[in-house]
Structure formats: structure tokens, C-alpha cells
Write an enzyme that holds these catalytic residues in place. Structure first.
Site, short mmCIF file in Angstrom:
data_model
loop_
_atom_site.label_atom_id
_atom_site.label_comp_id
_atom_site.label_asym_id
_atom_site.label_seq_id
_atom_site.Cartn_x
_atom_site.Cartn_y
_atom_site.Cartn_z
N TYR A 19 1.08 -1.42 -0.30
CA TYR A 19 -0.07 0.10 -0.11
C TYR A 19 0.94 1.19 -0.15
CZ TYR A 19 -3.96 3.52 1.18
OH TYR A 19 -4.24 4.65 1.00
N ARG A 53 -5.69 -0.96 -0.82
CA ARG A 53 -6.57 -0.68 0.34
C ARG A 53 -8.09 -1.58 -0.84
NH1 ARG A 53 -4.08 -1.13 3.25
NH2 ARG A 53 -3.16 0.94 5.04
N TYR A 110 0.35 -2.74 9.81
CA TYR A 110 -0.83 -2.52 10.90
C TYR A 110 -1.29 -3.39 11.87
CZ TYR A 110 -6.07 -3.14 11.32
OH TYR A 110 -7.09 -2.97 12.01
#
Length: 689
Positions: free
Chosen positions: A530, A565, A646
Site C-alpha cells: 500500500y 485497500r 498494521y
């Protein structure tokens, strides 16, 4: 050399005529002709030794009685439920259930064949066909040039939002698929489909309006639905994807024209002017939005279009209730319609606010971190109980207009709250799953409208969209080794023991050193994450790859299913930067090639390349399929810092002896790398001259 190899002294050669290589190189020895040499002696190879006897491992016999018995019990329960349904339900409803069930099964099978690289176009094309919610608005439209009643106003808004989805969805799908087109691809003539679309529609309108052949309604809906199914199946291959998009346009066009023809006996001609204006306004807005969106903003766009389907579903449900209230008890299917109205509005409400919230997180207007309200699980539970309570009261009071509307509104507001709260409670990195869930919700909302209006096309297309979103959700969860409840309600991983301690020191490289690694390699794999999308570094990477390939270096890309995403987002970004799609491979296709790779370049990826998922059973991401980048001979990771991903898990590969960290902005570093590599080959050519 002879002295050194064959043991000769300083003044004489070491001569070993038993050495086959040496013997064949001797022509004269002491004046004697030794050439040609006799054929080398070939000794028969010894037969392989028999393995030592080992005691056979006794395998426990597999007992399938429990599995078979469970399947039989479930199958019997399902058949029993169908028998009960056949006894108590009206015929119209049974016909709709049959259509819905078969369409859902077909949808799952068709979506399974879609190329993973085309998952983003899949979501956008299902977004477009879910715009067939416009049919629900058209069936309830009226009032002439301007709608006069509340149901007509709601229906008119539903038409406009449906048109926005249709035009915007197909336009962005066309743009994405054009990015995958290669200069060597043959010319396509998909625009020719306009001829049978217009011709078939004109024939139907003539027979339906002038000839009174109302039985054609079922066939036209079937034909339009089949074209929508073919639209999805076309995405199974890059070579047929654009024609699949064209078939979807044909299906939605034919279905919309057929609905307009069926209105000829119940609305005034001026109503068609109203409808034309609504479609024009909604379609123009959708087209302009889709035509001007940047490829990096595709997830936001898809989320935004989902919200319009949710709004349209709510509008159709409310319009249907206002028109049918007071007559539910007089028809056999009245109870089914009451149920479908509530479910359609409820799913539509969740889809609307959930999609708006997802759009805000992706756009950056809402913080991407998960919202952690105190007692959030209790809040979700209370919302679910509130939904059921309002539903029960709604069924009780549905024959009365005002109480029924108030209770339907209350249930829808609770659904809107649930859509916001559950989506805002999910972190930004889980957006791929959120987007696919919302995609599925929009399909099931369409199915509810199909039950309300007994419309086969809405049932079929809604089932197709719902199945698509559900299957993509399953793929995303599997790729993260997480359950759907864990994503929706929070939490990452279930291990409780201590994680492995990571020791060592990372080593850094500069751009010049990385450029030297790449130009000295024979094979390179690039793993984008990402971070590449955020930095918009795809253009520099594409130019760098083109230079390396031009100079004989084998370069490929490895894509993790949840990179980005939205499913397939990085495939679209690379295609938009003119990276050939045949060198962009999925994780399962390329994972075994890392040990034979000289350099692996990781750009903006973290959790998807974390080796602790495989070697640390107590890691929060234990069991998650990852790309084996650490098995390459050299691995270079482009990151801003040593921060974890994350999941909050440190990455052991950063401390491996064959891993180098290149810190800084991904785009800036990729641009510099590109320039260094181009300069290297330019200087080599000039030096050669």
C-alpha cells in the site's frame, strides 16, 4: 599448470594417462602418436542400495461416519425446510425463491473464475449492474412531468441514484480495463454490441406495446440477466474482460428499456420526460465522477457508489410501503412484501452509512484508526436487539400508515447507526474486507427489492452481486488468516503465548548500492504494498523495470491478495503505469520462485512479507499466508522507518543478514533508483564506444 595439477616436478610434467581428460589432450608422447585417444571407460553404475527395512507407519483408519452423518442431517433439514416452505408460502414467493437460490449458486460459480488481477474491475462492474435498482424506482414512478406524491418523489430519487451507479460504474470499469490493454493486443469491436442491444429492445417494445405480448416480459428479464452474468464471466480472462464489460452494459440497457415499455399502460407520456431528466442528471454525475477519478482513489470511488445503491434501496423500500400500506393483508404475498421492505431498508441503511464511513477513512477525512468506544460489543448487541424489536412492532402495525412508517424509519435509523459504528470500528488496513462486505450488502439489498416487486431481474442481478461480494470477502479473510467476525468486531490473531524475541541489527543501504544490486542481478522480484500506492511511485517503478528488462534482466511483480485497500488495486495501479500484466503474478503463482531470485525489492509492504507468520505460532499473524521474500539471495526493503505494520508485529526479515533497508519516501527513492539504473546503462554504452 600440468605440474601443479598432476604432481609434476619443476623440470617435468606430471602425466596421468588414466585421467580421461588429460589422455584425450595428448597427441604425442616421447615421439609416439597418442591420438586419437581410446574411448573412455564407462563403468556400469551400481544399482541403488535397497533402503533399510523400516517398520511401516500404521495409519489410523479414517472414520467418515461423523462427517457423512452431519452432512446428511444438514441436507435433510434443508429439504424439510423446503417442504414446509412449499406448504405455507404462496406460489409467487416460491417462484422468486427458486430464482434467487439458483441465481446465487450461479453467481458463486461465475465469480470463482474471475482472474484475481481483475478483482477491482469485478467490483466496479458489479457496482454498475447493481444500478439495476433503477428498475425498482421506475416501477413506482409516476406523476407526469413532476412527481406529486411522496412515493413518486422517493421513486424518482431512486431512479437518479440508480443511474449514477450505472453510468459511473461502467465508466470506471472501462477505464480500468483499458489500463490493462497492451500495445500488441488486437483491435476490439465491443461497440458493435449497440446494434443487437438497440435492435432487440426495439423489437420487444414493438411487440409489447403495439402487439400486447405481455408474456415476453419474463423472457426479456431472463435475457437481460444472462447478459449481466456473462459480464462477470468475461472477467475470467484478460482477453475477454472488455467484452464482458460491454455485455454488462447491454444487459442493464435491455432491462431498463423493458421496464420503461411495461410502464406504457400505467403512466402518462410526460412521466417519461421526468424519467429521462432523472437518468440524465444521475448518469451525467456518475460519468463525470468516474471519468475524473485518479487510479489511487478507486477504493473511495467504489465505496461511494456502494452508498448510492444503499440509498436507492431504502428509497424503493419506503416508496413501496407508502403505496402498499393497508393492502398487505389482502394479498397472499403481503407478509412477504412487509418482510422484504424492512430487510431492504435495513440492509440499504447499513450499506449507505457504512460506505460513507469507508469512503471517509480511505479519503482521509475520517481517521483510519479503529474507533474504540467503551462497550462497543454491547452497543452492537443493543443495536441488533433494537432492530428486532422495531421489526416486530413494524409487522404488528404495518396495516396502519403512520405507525408503520415511523417504525420502518426507526429500524432504518438503527441500521444506519450500525453501518457507521461497525465500519468506523474497523482499522484502515482492513478496508479490503470492508469494501467487499459492502459490495455484498448492496447485492442483497437489490434482492430484497426483487422480492418486494416480484421482479426476476432484480433477484438475479442482486444475487450475482451479493455472491460476488461474499466470495471476495472470503478470499480476503483467508488471505489474512482471520475470520469475518474478527474483522468486523475487532482483534487480530488469537495466540496467547509470548512471541519470539527478535535479535540482531538491521543493515542499511543507499540508493547507489541498491542500484548496483539490481543491475548486477539476473532475476528480480518486486513486491509492492500500500505504501507504493500512497506514494504514487508506480510510474518510476514502471520505467525502472522497463530499463532492467531491456537490458536482459528478468523482472516480475508479486502481489499479495490483501495488498492495497481494495482487491486488485495494485494490479490496476501497475497496469495504469504501463506494467505488462503478464509479469504481475499472484502470491500462489510466484512464492516458490524466491529462492532462485537474485534480488527482491519490497516497496511499502510489511505484514504481507513478515516471516513470523510462518515460524512463530504465537505471533498475532500466525498462519497468515505471506510472500517468502526473505528466501531471495538479497532482499531490499523500502520503508520510511523500522515501524511495524498494521498488525503491530515487528518483522524479523529486517534483521536478516541478506536484507538491506532503504529508508525514505518511496517515490523519491524509486525515482532516484530509476535515474541511477538508466545512468548505469548509459555509461556502459558510452564506455563501450
Amino acid at each position: 599448470y600440468q605440474r601443479r595439477v598432476h604432481g609434476g616436478t619443476e623440470k617435468e610434467f606430471g602425466i596421468d594417462l588414466d585421467d580421461d581428460v588429460f589422455r584425450c589432450s595428448i597427441i604425442l608422447l616421447d615421439g609416439k602418436l597418442m591420438w586419437p585417444a581410446p574411448a573412455p571407460k564407462i563403468t556400469a553404475s551400481q544399482p541403488p542400495s535397497k533402503p533399510k527395512d523400516v517398520k511401516a507407519i500404521k495409519e489410523e483408519p479414517v472414520d467418515n461416519r461423523w462427517v457423512t452423518g452431519t452432512n446428511i442431517a444438514l441436507g435433510s433439514a434443508g429439504l424439510g425446510a423446503l417442504v414446509v416452505l412449499g406448504v405455507v408460502a404462496p406460489t409467487n414467493f416460491l417462484t422468486s425463491v427458486t430464482t434467487f437460490a439458483l441465481a446465487t449458486l450461479v453467481g458463486f460459480q461465475v465469480v470463482r473464475t474471475v482472474d484475481p488481477a481483475l478483482h477491482s474491475p469485478l467490483m466496479s462492474v458489479t457496482n454498475a449492474v447493481s444500478g439495476t435498482v433503477i428498475i425498482g424506482g421506475l416501477e413506482l414512478a409516476g406523476g407526469g412531468l413532476v412527481p406529486h406524491t411522496a412515493p413518486q418523489v422517493l421513486a424518482a430519487l431512486g431512479v437518479m441514484f440508480g443511474a449514477l451507479n450505472i453510468f459511473g460504474g461502467f465508466r470506471v470499469t472501462t477505464r480500468m480495463l483499458d489500463m490493462f490493454r497492451r500495445p500488441t493486443d488486437p483491435e476490439e469491436y465491443n461497440s458493435w454490441w449497440i446494434v443487437p442491444a438497440v435492435g432487440f429492445s426495439a423489437l420487444y417494445v414493438g411487440l409489447r406495446v403495439a402487439g400486447g405480448f405481455t408474456d415476453l416480459d419474463t423472457m426479456i428479464a431472463l435475457g437481460a440477466s444472462i447478459f449481466c452474468i456473462f459480464s462477470i464471466s468475461g472477467l475470467s480472462l484478460q482477453t475477454t474482460a472488455r467484452s464482458g464489460n460491454a455485455l454488462g452494459m447491454v444487459g442493464v440497457f435491455v432491462g431498463t428499456v423493458a421496464t420503461l415499455a411495461q410502464l406504457s399502460s400505467v403512466v402518462s407520456p410526460l412521466t417519461y420526460v421526468q424519467i429521462a431528466v432523472l437518468i440524465g442528471v444521475g448518469g451525467a454525475a456518475g460519468y463525470l465522477i468516474a471519468n475524473n477519478i485518479e487510479p489511487t482513489s478507486l477504493p473511495q470511488l467504489v465505496a461511494g457508489f456502494h452508498s448510492s445503491v444503499g440509498v436507492a434501496a431504502c428509497l424503493v423500500s419506503f416508496a413501496s410501503f407508502l403505496m402498499e400500506s393497508g393492502s398487505f393483508s389482502s394479498t397472499k404475498i403481503g407478509v412477504i412484501q412487509m418482510l422484504a421492505i424492512y430487510i431492504g431498508s435495513w440492509i440499504g441503511g447499513i450499506t449507505f452509512t457504512g460506505s460513507i464511513t469507508a469512503w471517509g477513512k480511505l479519503q482521509g477525512t475520517i481517521p483510519s484508526r479503529a474507533l474504540m468506544l467503551p462497550g462497543r460489543d454491547w452497543i452492537n448487541g443493543a443495536s441488533a436487539l433494537g432492530t428486532l424489536a422495531f421489526f416486530g412492532l413494524y409487522i404488528w402495525q404495518s396495516e396502519h400508515l403512520l405507525p408503520g412508517v415511523l417504525l420502518l424509519t426507526a429500524g432504518t435509523l438503527v441500521a444506519c447507526f450500525m453501518g457507521w459504528h461497525m465500519t468506523d470500528s474497523i482499522g484502515g488496513a482492513d478496508m479490503p474486507v470492508v469494501i467487499t462486505i459492502l459490495n455484498s450488502y448492496s447485492g442483497w439489498a437489490l434482492v430484497a427489492d426483487g422480492f418486494i416487486l416480484s421482479n426476476n431481474m432484480l433477484l438475479i442481478v442482486g444475487s450475482l452481486v451479493g455472491a460476488s461480494g461474499a466470495l471476495l470477502t472470503y478470499i480476503m479473510c483467508k488471505a489474512m488468516n482471520r475470520s469475518l467476525p474478527a474483522v468486523i468486531f475487532g482483534g487480530y490473531g488469537s495466540a496467547t503465548g509470548p512471541v519470539k524475541e527478535i535479535t540482531g541489527t538491521h543493515q542499511e543501504a543507499n540508493v547507489e548500492e541498491v542500484a548496483e544490486m539490481l543491475t548486477g542481478a539476473s532475476s528480480v522480484i518486486i513486491v509492492p504494498g500500500y505504501g507504493l500506492a500512497v506514494a504514487q511511485a508506480q510510474y518510476a517503478v514502471s520505467e525502472m523495470v522497463a530499463t532492467l528488462r531491456k537490458n536482459g534482466i528478468k523482472v516480475r511483480f508479486a502481489i499479495h491478495p490483501v495488498a492495497g485497500r481494495m482487491p486488485g488495486q495494485l494490479n490496476v495501479l501497475l497496469a495504469e503505469a504501463s506494467v505488462p500484466y503478464d509479469i504481475v503474478l499472484e502470491m500462489d503463482e510466484i512464492n516458490e520462485d524466491f529462492p532462485d531470485t537474485d534480488v527482491c525489492l519490497v516497496i511499502g509492504a510489511n505484514d504481507t512479507v513478515n516471516s513470523s507468520a510462518l515460524d512463530d505460532p504465537n505471533s498475532p499473524i500466525a498462519g497468515m499466508p505471506v510472500l517468502h521474500v526473505w528466501k531471495a539471495r538479497q532482499t531490499v526493503v523500502l520503508k520510511r522507518s523500522m515501524a511495524s505494520g498494521y498488525a503491530g508485529v515487528d518483522n524479523p526479515i529486517f534483521f536478516n543478514p541478506n536484507t538491506w533497508m532503504l529508508f525514505g519516501d518511496a517515490k523519491k527513492n524509486c525515482v532516484t533508483l530509476r535515474d541511477k539504473i538508466v545512468g548505469h546503462y548509459d555509461s556502459s554504452k558510452s564506455g563501450g564506444h
